[in-house]
Design an enzyme around this catalytic site. Structure first.
Site, PDB file in Angstrom:
ATOM      1  N   LYS A  32       0.855  -1.185   0.000  1.00  0.00           N
ATOM      2  CA  LYS A  32       0.000   0.000   0.000  1.00  0.00           C
ATOM      3  C   LYS A  32       0.893   1.239   0.000  1.00  0.00           C
ATOM      4  CE  LYS A  32      -3.902   1.873   2.667  1.00  0.00           C
ATOM      5  NZ  LYS A  32      -4.672   1.719   3.928  1.00  0.00           N
ATOM      6  N   HIS A  45      -0.138   4.430   0.324  1.00  0.00           N
ATOM      7  CA  HIS A  45      -0.702   5.580   1.018  1.00  0.00           C
ATOM      8  C   HIS A  45      -1.096   5.150   2.433  1.00  0.00           C
ATOM      9  CE1 HIS A  45      -4.120   3.405  -0.712  1.00  0.00           C
ATOM     10  NE2 HIS A  45      -4.833   3.876   0.298  1.00  0.00           N
TER      11      HIS A  45
END
Length: 225
Positions: free
Chosen positions: A110, A112
Site C-alpha cells: 500500500k 498511502h
C-alpha cells in the site's frame, strides 16, 4: 501426549466431519492423486464454526508449551485465523486473559496511509505463523522472510491438519512430508491441531465410517511418513 491433548485432537476430527470440512470418499487433489479423504478448512465459514476452530487452535498452541509473543497470519487464509485465534487465546482460562497481539500481510504493498505490506501489531519477539495446512510451504517461506526483516523471530507454525504426506511423483516421492521439510528448513516446530494419524484413529473407533478405514490406511502406506 496427555489424555486432554488426545481428546482435543479427536474432538477436532469429529468437529471437522460435522462441519463437512473433512470428507471421505474419492477425491482428485491438486497433486493429481486420488485421495480417500479431503480436508477443506475454507468451509469453516460461519461465525460459530470459526470461533470454535479458533478455540482448537488456541488449545493446540497452549498444549504445545511453546513460548510466543504474537501471531502472524499470511494472506489470505491466515488473516481470519490469526485474528480469531488471538481472541481465543485472550479468553483461554490457562492464560489469565493475557492479551495476544497479531499481524498479517497484504499481497500488494500500500503506497498511502500507513503503507507497506504488514497490518496490525508491530512484529516483535517470538512470532507464531498460523495457517490451515502446509502444502508447498510457500506461505511459510514468505512469512518467515517478513518476520525476520522486521527483526522478529519466527518461533513456530500452527496449522489445522498435518496430512503426514510426501510430495512428488509416485516413483520419486520426497523423503519427508511438507511439514517435516518446513520444520527442518527453518529450524522451528510445526504444531497441528490434528494429523492423519488422528483421523485414522478416529476411523478405528467409528463403526459408521468403517468402510473408509482400509482406503485411508492404504493411502498412508503409499504416501505417508
Amino acid at each position: 501426549m496427555s489424555v486432554e491433548q488426545s481428546a482435543n485432537r479427536t474432538d477436532f476430527v469429529r468437529f471437522s466431519l460435522q462441519q463437512d470440512v473433512l470428507r471421505f470418499g474419492e477425491f482428485k487433489v491438486k497433486s493429481g492423486r486420488l485421495s480417500p479423504y479431503f480436508f477443506n478448512a475454507g468451509l469453516f465459514n460461519t461465525g460459530a464454526s470459526l470461533g470454535r476452530l479458533a478455540q482448537f487452535y488456541a488449545q493446540a498452541l497452549v498444549d504445545s508449551g511453546l513460548q510466543f509473543d504474537m501471531l502472524f497470519g499470511p494472506a489470505y487464509k491466515g488473516i481470519p485465523l490469526a485474528a480469531a485465534t488471538a481472541i481465543a487465546l485472550a479468553q483461554h482460562p490457562s492464560r489469565g486473559q493475557a492479551d495476544v497481539p497479531f499481524a498479517f500481510n497484504r499481497k500488494e504493498a500500500k503506497d498511502h496511509g500507513e503503507g507497506g505490506t504488514v497490518v496490525g501489531a508491530p512484529l516483535q519477539g517470538k512470532v507464531v505463523i498460523i495457517d490451515d495446512v502446509i502444502t508447498a510451504g510457500t506461505s511459510v517461506r514468505e512469512s518467515v522472510e517478513i518476520i525476520r526483516q522486521a527483526g522478529a523471530e519466527p518461533a513456530a507454525v500452527l496449522i489445522a491438519l498435518d496430512r503426514m504426506e510426501r510430495a512428488g511423483a509416485d516413483d520419486a516421492l520426497s523423503a519427508h512430508s511438507a511439514v517435516q521439510e518446513v520444520s527442518q528448513r527453518y529450524g522451528m516446530p510445526v504444531v497441528s491441531i490434528a494429523s492423519l494419524a488422528d483421523i485414522m484413529q478416529f476411523l478405528e473407533g467409528n463403526a459408521g465410517l468403517s468402510a473408509h478405514r482400509e482406503a485411508v490406511a492404504a493411502y498412508r502406506r503409499r504416501y505417508g511418513v
